[in-house]
Design an enzyme around this catalytic site. Structure first.
Site, mmCIF file in Angstrom:
data_model
loop_
_atom_site.group_PDB
_atom_site.id
_atom_site.type_symbol
_atom_site.label_atom_id
_atom_site.label_comp_id
_atom_site.label_asym_id
_atom_site.label_seq_id
_atom_site.Cartn_x
_atom_site.Cartn_y
_atom_site.Cartn_z
ATOM 1 N N ASN A 1 0.922 -1.170 0.102
ATOM 2 C CA ASN A 1 -0.085 -0.059 -0.094
ATOM 3 C C ASN A 1 0.852 1.097 0.006
ATOM 4 O O ASN A 1 1.305 1.530 1.136
ATOM 5 C CB ASN A 1 -0.943 -0.066 1.260
ATOM 6 N N SER A 2 0.936 1.831 -1.197
ATOM 7 C CA SER A 2 1.398 3.338 -1.295
ATOM 8 C C SER A 2 1.047 3.936 -2.446
ATOM 9 O O SER A 2 0.630 3.324 -3.368
ATOM 10 C CB SER A 2 3.128 3.245 -1.421
ATOM 11 N N ASN A 3 1.183 5.356 -2.107
ATOM 12 C CA ASN A 3 0.657 5.849 -3.566
ATOM 13 C C ASN A 3 1.591 7.074 -3.867
ATOM 14 O O ASN A 3 2.397 7.691 -3.305
ATOM 15 C CB ASN A 3 -0.812 6.583 -2.785
ATOM 16 N N ASN B 1 1.298 0.764 -6.696
ATOM 17 C CA ASN B 1 1.599 -0.680 -6.207
ATOM 18 C C ASN B 1 0.908 -1.720 -7.255
ATOM 19 O O ASN B 1 1.023 -2.989 -7.109
ATOM 20 C CB ASN B 1 1.451 -1.272 -4.767
ATOM 21 N N ARG C 1 -6.783 1.590 -6.000
ATOM 22 C CA ARG C 1 -6.278 2.927 -5.466
ATOM 23 C C ARG C 1 -5.872 3.671 -6.711
ATOM 24 O O ARG C 1 -6.317 5.065 -6.802
ATOM 25 C CB ARG C 1 -5.368 2.695 -4.596
#
Length: 841
Positions: free
Chosen positions: A299-301, A536, A559
């Site tokens: 989970n990274s944006n 991701n 996302r």
């Protein structure tokens, strides 16, 4: 910790996964297990050892002597504890940064080098032996030593590493002379050794392990044996089953031909039962030592816009890498200025560099590329030829290394590590299993990130990242000239043959024969839609000519889809638009699935509670707000739906979930299962997966209705019979545990919004300790000028008695931001003046 376990050893293992070993460590010490007496109230932040530690009363202005400095250096602190370091030479800059890191994070730094070097048992006793064995087998220390030996000592990275180590050792020496060591060392009597460049490279390796080492091929092999090859390929496909929006959609150049690997049939073959035993043994041991489901969090944006999407027509960038929540954080915020550098952002204690941030012309952030970096090989061995393995038509000798693991309160434990051409042998029960991991091949990442910090444009940026090997990362970019872009930097292995998402034969036929050329790595520059998004998900389309890994390694793209929809619906966005998106908790999967659920329930007989829950879903816009009852209904339904579809198959196949629950259990964290189920629900409601083995035929509509009834029954039992009183925050919380593991030193749990599929993401557990580790927005408003915003969950100090321990957490929770400090600018009421001269107070 997410799972406490029943023994001190298990607590240490869990801490390895989260890179907060000291959490288990001091919890272990506080209990008085092993050779250490109970510490009890000594850990209390108000009355214990923390209160007398160096920074408990706050940092004050000082004049300090650091041997090795060539000139004066100033370290000025903002009221929030963020330092601006200004030096007359690059070496002095890094020495001062090392000193500052050590003053605030020496315990964290020492524990991470112990973890990576296989020396935890020296501190915690027998509880750390298994972790040390695993790390010594995997080889972070070997890699760091080899990398340092190959580094020219007049190179930029060597100068930085040597100067940084001098700074750390200056503080260790001062603390030792003044008898004011950090609390951990005072309590245990085990004092930190001097810092070396190898230690910094070990710390780099620990983060690399946490973001790229995986048990995925072993888990897929077990699933294939349990569920059958057809079901495994359909439910866990190489390419994702749901719609994707990669940042590099192509077209792509034709793949460079793969070099052929020499090899022929092995002289000895193992039967399927032996291979199955080997897979299970390897998965159970590696998953346990690597904290379970290694490498499964994703989970990274990161995103950037320019042109008409950015106010003023220039460029904006946002990033929020997601990591386990801890107090203190992974990160240490700082601004650095010297003749060679003018950079501000986030550093990693133990490393002399800003990993995420901006300089005067460019800004950058990262997301984990999620490409496959770990490959397992079944080596052919013969009990009559001990110490040998069969490779490329001949028997070869394994390289053998021996280690003596020091154990607190006990005799050293000897360890033998065997190495093949593929890598270290991890298990030998049933069959010899070795592992090839890109993190063990060495990576001049420090050289690359130091060059990034000096880059002035996209060409310089991408040229710098050519030297970044591991962990593979998506670097997202924006500059003061209004340009945006992204590049996937890292080593992406090319395997000669076979199915690399499963364990491979070690005969030579399926060896890693090279890497995807850097010129062919996923990248984009100034796309026509004026946006770059990386979260991701798979960065390329189905036509990409190289293998990057199976869909199990990537996020399904929920996302990314939400971010792109948000950005595409606006024009002339401001910094506030970006910060609002960073806090967005809209679940895009729910928006697509809930209408199908409501349709399935249209003719169903519902209880009053079910009718109320259905009405909540019908009026809901998909926001996972903590006070939303519909959000609680949705999440409980989706997990019940996944279980209703797949659990009969898991039960029939006797999937050994206990070996690695993070990769083998059915849950919303199994994002590939979510992607497959989404695809069937929207486009294939008669898919055979809905019909259980040896059961009557079912459709998606029937299973959804049953899952909805189950979800409402579960929520009624947990939250009461009235859906009007239900709320997502009653079942979902977030915590910020202390590195010590002591409850009084952490923060939370607090009711929380979001889920793993929302932009403001939370870990998959209902008691989440995983999410954004910081947030940053850089808005380029003119040449060399930017309007920045950053938020940081916690504080700069690891000492719970310090006013800078969790002073920024309230701002984080309320959604407030601070500007990034400008390198070398402004004045501060608290300043350290560092020199090679006399020290005074």
């Amino acid at each position: 910790m997410r799972r406490t376990g029943g023994t001190a050893r298990r607590r240490v293992i869990e801490a390895v996964a989260a890179l907060c070993v000291s959490g288990a460590l001091l919890a272990f010490l506080a209990s008085g297990l092993g050779p250490v007496p109970p510490l009890g109230q000594a850990l209390d932040p108000g009355t214990g050892v923390w209160a007398s530690a160096e920074d408990a009363a706050g940092v004050r202005s000082e004049t300090l002597r650091l041997p090795g400095l060539r000139g004066p250096v100033t370290v000025s602190f903002s009221p929030a504890g963020v330092p601006t370091v200004a030096a007359g030479s690059d070496g002095d800059l890094f020495e001062a940064l090392g000193y500052t890191h050590a003053r605030f994070r020496l315990t964290q730094m020492d524990l991470q080098r112990r973890l990576g070097s296989g020396r935890m048992a020296e501190l915690v006793g027998p509880a750390g032996v298994e972790s040390d064995k695993f790390q010594l087998q995997l080889g972070l220390l070997r890699t760091a030593e080899a990398q340092w030996a190959a580094t020219p000592h007049d190179s930029e990275s060597a100068v930085a590493l040597l100067a940084y180590a001098r700074g750390v050792n200056a503080w260790i020496g001062q603390a030792r002379a003044a008898h004011r060591r950090p609390a951990l060392f005072s309590l245990t009597g085990v004092h930190p050794a001097d810092w070396t460049p190898v230690d910094s490279l070990v710390v780099q390796g620990v983060l690399t392990e946490n973001t790229s080492f995986t048990t995925g091929p072993l888990a897929l092999s077990i699933l294939q044996r349990s569920l059958g090859e057809r079901h495994t390929r359909e439910w866990f496909p190489v390419l994702p089953p749901n719609a994707q929006r990669p940042y590099d959609p192509g077209p792509y150049e034709k793949a460079v031909s793969k070099p052929a690997a020499a090899g022929r049939a092995p002289a000895v073959r193992d039967d399927g039962a032996t291979a199955a035993t080997a897979d299970r043994t390897a998965l159970a041991w590696i998953a346990a030592q690597a904290g379970g489901s290694a490498g499964s969090q994703r989970n990274s944006n990161a995103w950037a816009v320019n042109g008409p999407l950015a106010a003023g027509g220039r460029a904006m960038l946002a990033g929020d890498p997601h990591l386990p929540h801890t107090l203190p954080s992974y990160w240490f915020q700082a601004a650095l200025r010297s003749p060679g550098y003018s950079v501000t952002g986030f550093t990693l204690p133990g490393m002399p560099a800003v990993l995420i941030g901006r300089n005067e012309h460019i800004s950058w952030t990262v997301t984990n590329a999620q490409t496959q970096s770990t490959f397992y090989y079944r080596e052919v061995t013969d009990p009559h030829r001990p110490g040998e393995y069969y490779w490329r038509g001949a028997w070869r000798r394994m390289e053998r290394l021996t280690y003596a693991i020091p154990v607190r309160g006990g005799a050293p434990v000897r360890l033998t590590v065997d190495l093949t051409v593929h890598g270290p042998v991890m298990t030998q029960l049933g069959q010899t299993m070795s592992v090839y991991w890109t993190g063990a091949t060495g990576s001049p990442s420090l050289t690359a990130i130091l060059s990034v910090a000096r880059a002035r444009d996209f060409d310089g940026f991408t040229a710098a990242l050519r030297d970044w090997h591991s962990p593979a990362q998506n670097f997202v970019y924006a500059d003061d000239a209004g340009n945006i872009g992204a590049v996937a930097a890292g080593h992406f292995p090319i395997v000669a043959s076979g199915e690399p998402w499963l364990p491979l034969p070690g005969t030579g036929a399926a060896d890693v024969t090279g890497m995807v050329p850097y010129e062919a790595a996923p990248r984009v520059y100034n796309p026509p839609d004026h946006m770059v998004v990386s979260a991701n998900d798979r960065p390329v389309g189905a036509g990409y000519p190289y293998y990057l890994g199976p869909s199990t390694g990537f996020d399904p793209g929920y996302r990314t889809r939400r971010i792109r929809d948000y950005l595409g619906s606006r024009r002339a966005m401001t910094k506030d638009d970006f910060t609002a998106l960073q806090h967005d908790v809209t679940d895009g999967l729910a928006i697509r699935i809930v209408p199908r659920l409501l349709d399935a329930l249209r003719d169903d007989r519902l209880t009053p509670a079910e009718r109320e829950a259905r009405a909540q879903l019908a009026a809901w816009q998909g926001a996972m707000d903590p006070d939303s009852g519909a959000a609680a209904v949705w999440w409980t339904f989706w997990n019940a739906y996944l279980t209703a579809v797949f659990q009969p198959w898991w039960t029939a196949g006797k999937v050994p979930v206990h070996l690695d629950p993070g990769r083998l259990a059915i849950s919303a964290s199994q994002t590939t299962l979510s992607g497959s189920l989404e695809s069937w629900t929207l486009r294939d409601q008669d898919n055979a997966a809905f019909t259980p083995p040896r059961g009557r035929a079912r459709t998606a509509r029937e299973v959804m209705r049953a899952a909805f009834h189950r979800a409402i029954a579960d929520l009624s039992a947990r939250l009461g019979p009235s859906p009007q009183s239900w709320a997502w925050g009653r079942v979902h919380s977030v915590s910020f545990p202390s590195l010590t593991g002591a409850p009084g030193l952490g923060y939370g749990p607090l009711p929380a919004g979001g889920d793993p599929q929302t932009v403001n993401a939370a870990g998959g557990d209902m008691s989440s300790v995983f999410g954004p580790s910081m947030r940053m927005v850089v808005n380029w408003v003119g040449e060399s000028r930017s309007d920045d915003a950053t938020a940081y969950p916690g504080g700069q100090s690891e000492n719970p008695g310090s006013p800078w321990y969790r002073n920024l957490l309230a701002e984080w929770l309320s959604g407030r931001y601070r500007p990034l400090p400008v390198p070398g600018a402004g004045s501060s009421p608290v300043t350290w003046t560092l020199s090679a001269g006399r020290e005074d107070g």
